[in-house]
Design a protein around this motif. Sequence first.
Motif, PDB file in Angstrom:
ATOM      1  N   ILE A 399      12.165   3.009  -1.691  1.00  0.00           N
ATOM      2  CA  ILE A 399      11.523   4.163  -1.698  1.00  0.00           C
ATOM      3  C   ILE A 399      10.807   3.655  -2.831  1.00  0.00           C
ATOM      4  O   ILE A 399       9.499   4.332  -3.232  1.00  0.00           O
ATOM      5  CB  ILE A 399      12.852   5.360  -2.451  1.00  0.00           C
ATOM      6  N   GLU A 400      10.928   3.186  -3.156  1.00  0.00           N
ATOM      7  CA  GLU A 400       9.569   2.487  -4.499  1.00  0.00           C
ATOM      8  C   GLU A 400       8.595   1.943  -4.446  1.00  0.00           C
ATOM      9  O   GLU A 400       7.155   2.567  -4.531  1.00  0.00           O
ATOM     10  CB  GLU A 400      10.377   1.713  -5.776  1.00  0.00           C
ATOM     11  N   HIS A 401       8.653   1.253  -3.038  1.00  0.00           N
ATOM     12  CA  HIS A 401       7.551   0.284  -2.146  1.00  0.00           C
ATOM     13  C   HIS A 401       6.913   1.999  -1.804  1.00  0.00           C
ATOM     14  O   HIS A 401       5.688   1.839  -1.495  1.00  0.00           O
ATOM     15  CB  HIS A 401       8.084  -0.411  -0.996  1.00  0.00           C
ATOM     16  N   MET A 402       7.538   3.031  -1.281  1.00  0.00           N
ATOM     17  CA  MET A 402       6.744   3.626  -0.904  1.00  0.00           C
ATOM     18  C   MET A 402       6.258   4.240  -1.349  1.00  0.00           C
ATOM     19  O   MET A 402       5.332   5.414  -1.398  1.00  0.00           O
ATOM     20  CB  MET A 402       7.708   5.130   0.273  1.00  0.00           C
ATOM     21  N   VAL A 403       6.754   5.270  -2.652  1.00  0.00           N
ATOM     22  CA  VAL A 403       6.026   5.583  -3.425  1.00  0.00           C
ATOM     23  C   VAL A 403       4.218   5.201  -4.901  1.00  0.00           C
ATOM     24  O   VAL A 403       3.900   5.362  -3.771  1.00  0.00           O
ATOM     25  CB  VAL A 403       7.052   5.907  -4.748  1.00  0.00           C
ATOM     26  N   LYS A 404       4.500   3.759  -3.731  1.00  0.00           N
ATOM     27  CA  LYS A 404       3.821   2.876  -4.385  1.00  0.00           C
ATOM     28  C   LYS A 404       2.850   3.091  -3.500  1.00  0.00           C
ATOM     29  O   LYS A 404       1.234   3.152  -4.075  1.00  0.00           O
ATOM     30  CB  LYS A 404       4.434   1.754  -5.025  1.00  0.00           C
ATOM     31  N   ARG A 405       2.962   3.174  -2.214  1.00  0.00           N
ATOM     32  CA  ARG A 405       1.953   3.121  -1.387  1.00  0.00           C
ATOM     33  C   ARG A 405       1.603   4.794  -1.338  1.00  0.00           C
ATOM     34  O   ARG A 405      -0.030   4.984  -1.071  1.00  0.00           O
ATOM     35  CB  ARG A 405       2.964   3.064   0.182  1.00  0.00           C
ATOM     36  N   LEU A 406       2.077   5.467  -1.333  1.00  0.00           N
ATOM     37  CA  LEU A 406       1.280   6.693  -1.891  1.00  0.00           C
ATOM     38  C   LEU A 406       0.775   6.892  -2.687  1.00  0.00           C
ATOM     39  O   LEU A 406      -0.299   7.118  -2.617  1.00  0.00           O
ATOM     40  CB  LEU A 406       2.418   7.846  -1.717  1.00  0.00           C
ATOM     41  N   MET A 407       1.004   6.748  -4.114  1.00  0.00           N
ATOM     42  CA  MET A 407       0.296   6.317  -4.690  1.00  0.00           C
ATOM     43  C   MET A 407      -1.781   5.757  -4.133  1.00  0.00           C
ATOM     44  O   MET A 407      -2.353   5.991  -4.972  1.00  0.00           O
ATOM     45  CB  MET A 407       0.486   5.429  -5.959  1.00  0.00           C
ATOM     46  N   GLU A 408      -1.462   4.877  -3.991  1.00  0.00           N
ATOM     47  CA  GLU A 408      -2.921   4.333  -3.682  1.00  0.00           C
ATOM     48  C   GLU A 408      -3.254   5.266  -2.185  1.00  0.00           C
ATOM     49  O   GLU A 408      -4.583   5.007  -2.259  1.00  0.00           O
ATOM     50  CB  GLU A 408      -2.392   2.590  -2.718  1.00  0.00           C
ATOM     51  N   LEU A 409      -2.673   5.532  -1.427  1.00  0.00           N
ATOM     52  CA  LEU A 409      -3.547   6.293  -0.092  1.00  0.00           C
ATOM     53  C   LEU A 409      -3.786   7.370  -0.475  1.00  0.00           C
ATOM     54  O   LEU A 409      -4.601   8.004  -0.141  1.00  0.00           O
ATOM     55  CB  LEU A 409      -2.359   6.128   1.200  1.00  0.00           C
ATOM     56  N   VAL A 410      -2.647   8.318  -1.479  1.00  0.00           N
ATOM     57  CA  VAL A 410      -3.022   9.960  -1.682  1.00  0.00           C
ATOM     58  C   VAL A 410      -4.698   9.959  -2.491  1.00  0.00           C
ATOM     59  O   VAL A 410      -5.200  10.611  -2.031  1.00  0.00           O
ATOM     60  CB  VAL A 410      -2.488   9.868  -2.705  1.00  0.00           C
ATOM     61  N   PRO A 411      -5.126   9.309  -3.253  1.00  0.00           N
ATOM     62  CA  PRO A 411      -6.601   8.959  -4.069  1.00  0.00           C
ATOM     63  C   PRO A 411      -7.482   9.153  -2.840  1.00  0.00           C
ATOM     64  O   PRO A 411      -8.678   9.407  -2.507  1.00  0.00           O
ATOM     65  CB  PRO A 411      -6.693   8.385  -5.159  1.00  0.00           C
ATOM     66  N   VAL A 412      -7.784   7.803  -2.104  1.00  0.00           N
ATOM     67  CA  VAL A 412      -8.285   8.029  -1.194  1.00  0.00           C
ATOM     68  C   VAL A 412      -8.347   9.114   0.193  1.00  0.00           C
ATOM     69  O   VAL A 412      -9.431   9.279   0.472  1.00  0.00           O
ATOM     70  CB  VAL A 412      -8.139   6.710   0.240  1.00  0.00           C
ATOM     71  N   MET A 413      -7.488   9.409   0.152  1.00  0.00           N
ATOM     72  CA  MET A 413      -7.347  10.780   1.560  1.00  0.00           C
ATOM     73  C   MET A 413      -7.359  11.893   0.305  1.00  0.00           C
ATOM     74  O   MET A 413      -8.731  12.607   1.013  1.00  0.00           O
ATOM     75  CB  MET A 413      -5.743  11.083   1.722  1.00  0.00           C
ATOM     76  N   SER A 414      -7.916  11.894  -0.776  1.00  0.00           N
ATOM     77  CA  SER A 414      -8.398  12.722  -1.541  1.00  0.00           C
ATOM     78  C   SER A 414      -9.442  12.653  -1.709  1.00  0.00           C
ATOM     79  O   SER A 414     -10.354  14.432  -2.092  1.00  0.00           O
ATOM     80  CB  SER A 414      -7.902  13.226  -2.934  1.00  0.00           C
TER      81      SER A 414
END
Length: 637
Positions: A399-414
């Motif tokens: 889950i920590e890995h998933m949250v970390k990936r979200l932190m990386e992917l979401v700014p690009v999406m934004s």
Amino acid sequence: HFVHNLIHEEDEMEDKPRHRLQNVGEQGHMALLGHSLAAYISVLDKEQLRKLTTRILSDTTLWLCRLFRYENGSAYLHEDNRDGLVKVCRLIINARYEEYASEGYSVFRSKQPVIYQSASCRPGLGQHLCSQLGLPLSSLCTVPCNTIFGSQHQMDVALLDKLIKEDLEAEKLPLLLIANAGTPGAGHTDKLGRMKDLCDQYNMWFHVEGVNLATLALSDVTSAVMAATRSDSVTLTPGQWLGLPAVTAVTLYRYEDPALSLAAGLTSSQPVEKLRALPLWLSLQYLGHNGIVQKIKDATSLVSFCVQAKQMRHNILVVEDELNSPVVLFKFSQEMTAGEGRTNRREQDCASVRDLGEQLVQLVPTSGVEVVEFEDEGTYIRFSPLLTAAALGTQQQDIEHMVKRLMELVPVMSSTVSLRQDFREETHRHAASLRYVEKLSWPGLGAVRYQPQEAEGLHESRRKQELEKLNAELLKKLQDLDSDIMFSSGPEFETEDDCIFIGMVTEDVDVSELVETIATLGKEIEESGRLLENMTEVVRKGIMEAELQLQRANEEKLMEEGMLRQLPLVGSVLNWFSPVQSSIKGTTFNLAAGSLDSTEVIYSTKAQASRLSLQDTPTSSSKRLQGMIIHCCCAPL
């Protein structure tokens, strides 16, 4: 080995990665062993078989009732998790219509039965019940969810009360109410206490199902879920909650008349059917009470780690954890730009969330996240550890890995979403050659087509062919660029072949420069293709002209020298005794100019160059060289 090849045959032929199998640990092997033992036990002596199956079923029922706080209940085990509710409905019909056993469906003419379900229940559940029971769809009443107060996924109890009263006035019979302790989508729990009171008031059967029923095994249970223990029946899926493969679902119910239970199919006199409980019985024995509780507790504790995504900047991802649900929903949320339609923004956000969910599944396959779609609210990424954690072996670090990936992917999406309007406007500025293609289902920056104005005058089929060829070459050149931006021909289901899709981009991308690069490369390809086409046309015309001149030269040669000189042997002898001086001049084909030129200029230039080189040599050498030239020239004669 043969079965293994059948499983992976298609993946190996298409070069696909092998599908991830369920994490089958020791408890999983115990459940699978139960199926083998059930087949072996079925060949025992009938009396031994009856005693053994009765013991296994009674033990399983007792353990499940104690584990999930459902006192004095009976158990029905079934493969299809809807089958228990079908059998319960038959039990209620037999109980409420006394003449049903003798007269059948004709008893419904006096009072039509009504089954009430929530708009958030499992898709197709009500239709399946009506189909299996032989009831018309008019017997199914779907109650809307709350629209103003409370959760958007909870049944509107006040409206339910009103609908029941209307059916009673229409001389219908309210038969059954299906409630959710964890809706299939959002995991929210209905107001079970109030709904149970309504069922008691109108003499209705109350059935509860949902993933949150698993939390009844914990010491700390919310009052909303605890109310499910007052229901007349519940459907449990312990195989999903505990990660047990091929384990049946269980419907616990309370009814005192064994004859009606037998008539409805909830109990069976066949010992072999009771062996369905053996895999679950073995698994419960292996895990024990503490092991079962710990598995459910570990799964629910994973939610708290997932809620860390609430702290993401710009509130791009919203975490929805209403009613302390063990299901977490993520959705993409960003302000709309001026002039942007709400429908378009919603569809684009749904595409972005869908793409984000697919990336998370690939990057962190053990996280168990999936993409769900709600009719009124759009697309979400759902994390429901009670349904996936035990099977996938999800741990806190996943889950920590998933949250970390979200932190990386979401700014690009934004940044991609914020630059879409700029990309559209820049493309319109290059309207002479670029066309912006509206693709709301594409999560990236956008899609364009290189379409010069000169192509508008071509025939439709020729124009489409030329555009596909030109854009395919442009896509290849863009993919060869040293850039982090992904260029592609679009998703697999995309029907248009002449579009270039631009993927997600970071905030430091210069959109005007990107569009200018696309337009410039397209112009270069167009001009090179036009030059090649012109050169091809010139060469083709030149070859045709050369063929005509060669044909005329052959005719002139025939008229000048006669027929005899054209014969191979006779012509050689005749030319030896009587040489002829031809007046036909040689020609050469110039590829650059596409024209036929005379060879006299070439030969005169060569002769002049040879004469100059001879003048530079000594006299004796010149005489020897002249003699050699004369000798060589006279030799053929």
